[in-house]
Design a protein around this motif. Structure first.
Motif, PDB file in Angstrom:
ATOM      1  N   ASN A   5       0.846  -1.196   0.000  1.00  0.00           N
ATOM      2  CA  ASN A   5       0.000   0.000   0.000  1.00  0.00           C
ATOM      3  C   ASN A   5       0.877   1.241   0.000  1.00  0.00           C
ATOM      4  O   ASN A   5       1.597   1.498   0.972  1.00  0.00           O
ATOM      5  CB  ASN A   5      -0.923  -0.019   1.228  1.00  0.00           C
ATOM      6  N   GLU A   7       0.188   4.533   0.071  1.00  0.00           N
ATOM      7  CA  GLU A   7      -0.136   5.574   1.049  1.00  0.00           C
ATOM      8  C   GLU A   7       0.418   5.221   2.425  1.00  0.00           C
ATOM      9  O   GLU A   7       1.016   6.063   3.108  1.00  0.00           O
ATOM     10  CB  GLU A   7      -1.650   5.784   1.112  1.00  0.00           C
ATOM     11  N   ARG A   8       0.213   3.990   2.824  1.00  0.00           N
ATOM     12  CA  ARG A   8       0.713   3.534   4.123  1.00  0.00           C
ATOM     13  C   ARG A   8       2.233   3.597   4.187  1.00  0.00           C
ATOM     14  O   ARG A   8       2.808   4.074   5.176  1.00  0.00           O
ATOM     15  CB  ARG A   8       0.239   2.105   4.381  1.00  0.00           C
ATOM     16  N   SER A   9       2.894   3.145   3.132  1.00  0.00           N
ATOM     17  CA  SER A   9       4.356   3.129   3.131  1.00  0.00           C
ATOM     18  C   SER A   9       4.941   4.531   3.072  1.00  0.00           C
ATOM     19  O   SER A   9       5.946   4.811   3.734  1.00  0.00           O
ATOM     20  CB  SER A   9       4.875   2.289   1.955  1.00  0.00           C
ATOM     21  N   ASP A  11       3.602   7.253   4.252  1.00  0.00           N
ATOM     22  CA  ASP A  11       3.434   7.830   5.585  1.00  0.00           C
ATOM     23  C   ASP A  11       4.560   7.365   6.508  1.00  0.00           C
ATOM     24  O   ASP A  11       5.157   8.162   7.239  1.00  0.00           O
ATOM     25  CB  ASP A  11       2.077   7.424   6.155  1.00  0.00           C
ATOM     26  N   PHE A  12       4.882   6.083   6.445  1.00  0.00           N
ATOM     27  CA  PHE A  12       5.946   5.529   7.281  1.00  0.00           C
ATOM     28  C   PHE A  12       7.311   6.080   6.870  1.00  0.00           C
ATOM     29  O   PHE A  12       8.074   6.572   7.716  1.00  0.00           O
ATOM     30  CB  PHE A  12       5.936   4.006   7.176  1.00  0.00           C
ATOM     31  N   GLU A  44       4.364  -0.315  -5.728  1.00  0.00           N
ATOM     32  CA  GLU A  44       3.145  -0.816  -5.097  1.00  0.00           C
ATOM     33  C   GLU A  44       2.564  -1.998  -5.864  1.00  0.00           C
ATOM     34  O   GLU A  44       2.429  -1.965  -7.080  1.00  0.00           O
ATOM     35  CB  GLU A  44       2.100   0.292  -5.015  1.00  0.00           C
ATOM     36  N   ASP A 101       9.415  -2.079   8.303  1.00  0.00           N
ATOM     37  CA  ASP A 101       8.400  -1.217   7.702  1.00  0.00           C
ATOM     38  C   ASP A 101       7.050  -1.927   7.753  1.00  0.00           C
ATOM     39  O   ASP A 101       6.943  -3.059   8.249  1.00  0.00           O
ATOM     40  CB  ASP A 101       8.828  -0.794   6.292  1.00  0.00           C
ATOM     41  N   PRO A 102       5.964  -1.285   7.288  1.00  0.00           N
ATOM     42  CA  PRO A 102       4.636  -1.906   7.416  1.00  0.00           C
ATOM     43  C   PRO A 102       4.489  -3.241   6.688  1.00  0.00           C
ATOM     44  O   PRO A 102       3.554  -3.992   6.973  1.00  0.00           O
ATOM     45  CB  PRO A 102       3.709  -0.843   6.804  1.00  0.00           C
ATOM     46  N   ASP A 103       5.387  -3.538   5.750  1.00  0.00           N
ATOM     47  CA  ASP A 103       5.334  -4.803   5.021  1.00  0.00           C
ATOM     48  C   ASP A 103       6.324  -5.831   5.546  1.00  0.00           C
ATOM     49  O   ASP A 103       6.553  -6.866   4.913  1.00  0.00           O
ATOM     50  CB  ASP A 103       5.590  -4.551   3.539  1.00  0.00           C
TER      51      ASP A 103
END
Length: 271
Positions: A5, A7-9, A11-12, A44, A101-103
């Motif tokens: 994603n 947007e999520r990445s 932001d991070f 993405e 990271d988020p992933d």
């Protein structure tokens, strides 16, 4: 690097890590510390699968090298203020913070100690350790100073990879590409290589298991990384060495791409 994603990445990577976006399309973004030099590319794939840790070859972590200890303290304060779960290690040659990271992609943020303090053992390996970081000392270095962005002078200091076999990794990275062994840590199932006497530009390990499978194409994680060479003569030497060893090379953007046989990632060699 493939993420699920954007947007999520973003932001991070902007608000937590401190990168800035210098180029963006619907599905990709180029990130920088100084607004000019690309250090990280995000791609993405909304259908990307996030794999369990240490289950495939490929990225263990990429390492963001800050200019000095004060900047590491400022980064630490920013991570704490964002509520990020952290690991840490004083490695004698450097002080490092670890996160994901988020992933689930591993990240190290670190600062080197002066090269004059680095020591080698009788076999020529850099003497490294994993001791607790002086967190209070880092925060004292930072003082009240806070920054939302990484400082100029930030680079990708090294990359650490899960590989299928350390002997095969040694043959590829040292015998063919020409890196020097600076850490043959058999007890840790790891091999560190570098150029120019650095403590390591590439870490190689079999912590995902010997002969672990490669990352599937539909998974998040590392797709390729770039080795920047100093001049055309070195690019020609690397190209010839790979060709002589039977590797298929793709010429692209004034450089070459080749598949790393032990990590599964592509490697771009550029100037």
């Amino acid at each position: 690097m493939t993420i699920k994603n954007m947007e999520r990445s973003l932001d991070f990577y902007q608000n937590v890590i401190g990168f800035q976006v210098i180029s963006q399309t619907d599905r990709s973004a180029e990130l920088s510390a100084d607004g000019k030099r690309v250090l990280l590319v995000l791609e993405e794939n909304p259908g990307a699968v996030i794999l369990p840790e240490r289950s495939v070859t490929g990225l263990y972590h990429f390492a963001i090298l800050l200019p000095d200890r004060k900047e590491l303290g400022i980064a630490l304060a920013r991570l704490i203020e964002n509520g990020i779960a952290l690991g840490q290690g004083d490695h004698a040659v450097s002080e490092a913070l670890y996160l994901s990271d988020p992933d689930g992609n591993g990240i190290e943020i670190y600062a080197d100690r002066p090269r004059s303090t680095w020591q080698r053992d009788a076999e020529g390996n850099y003497v490294m350790q994993t001791a607790p970081v002086d967190v209070d000392g880092l925060l004292e270095e930072a003082g009240a100073e806070r920054k939302s962005r990484l400082p100029e002078g930030t680079v990708i200091g090294h990359i650490h990879l899960h590989v299928t076999d350390l002997q095969e990794a040694k043959a590829f990275y040292t015998d063919i590409l020409g890196f020097d062994i600076v850490g043959n840590y058999a007890a840790m199932s790891a091999l560190f290589v570098s150029a120019g006497g650095y403590h390591h530009h590439i870490g190689l390990n079999i912590w995902a298991g010997k002969h672990a499978p490669p990352k599937p194409g539909n998974a998040s994680g590392l797709d390729y990384y770039t080795i920047v060479l100093p001049h055309h003569e070195e690019l020609s030497r690397v190209t010839k060495a790979l060709t002589d060893a039977g590797f298929e090379i793709e010429e692209k953007n004034d450089g070459i791409f080749v598949k790393d046989p032990v990590s599964g990632a592509d490697i771009a060699f550029t100037l």
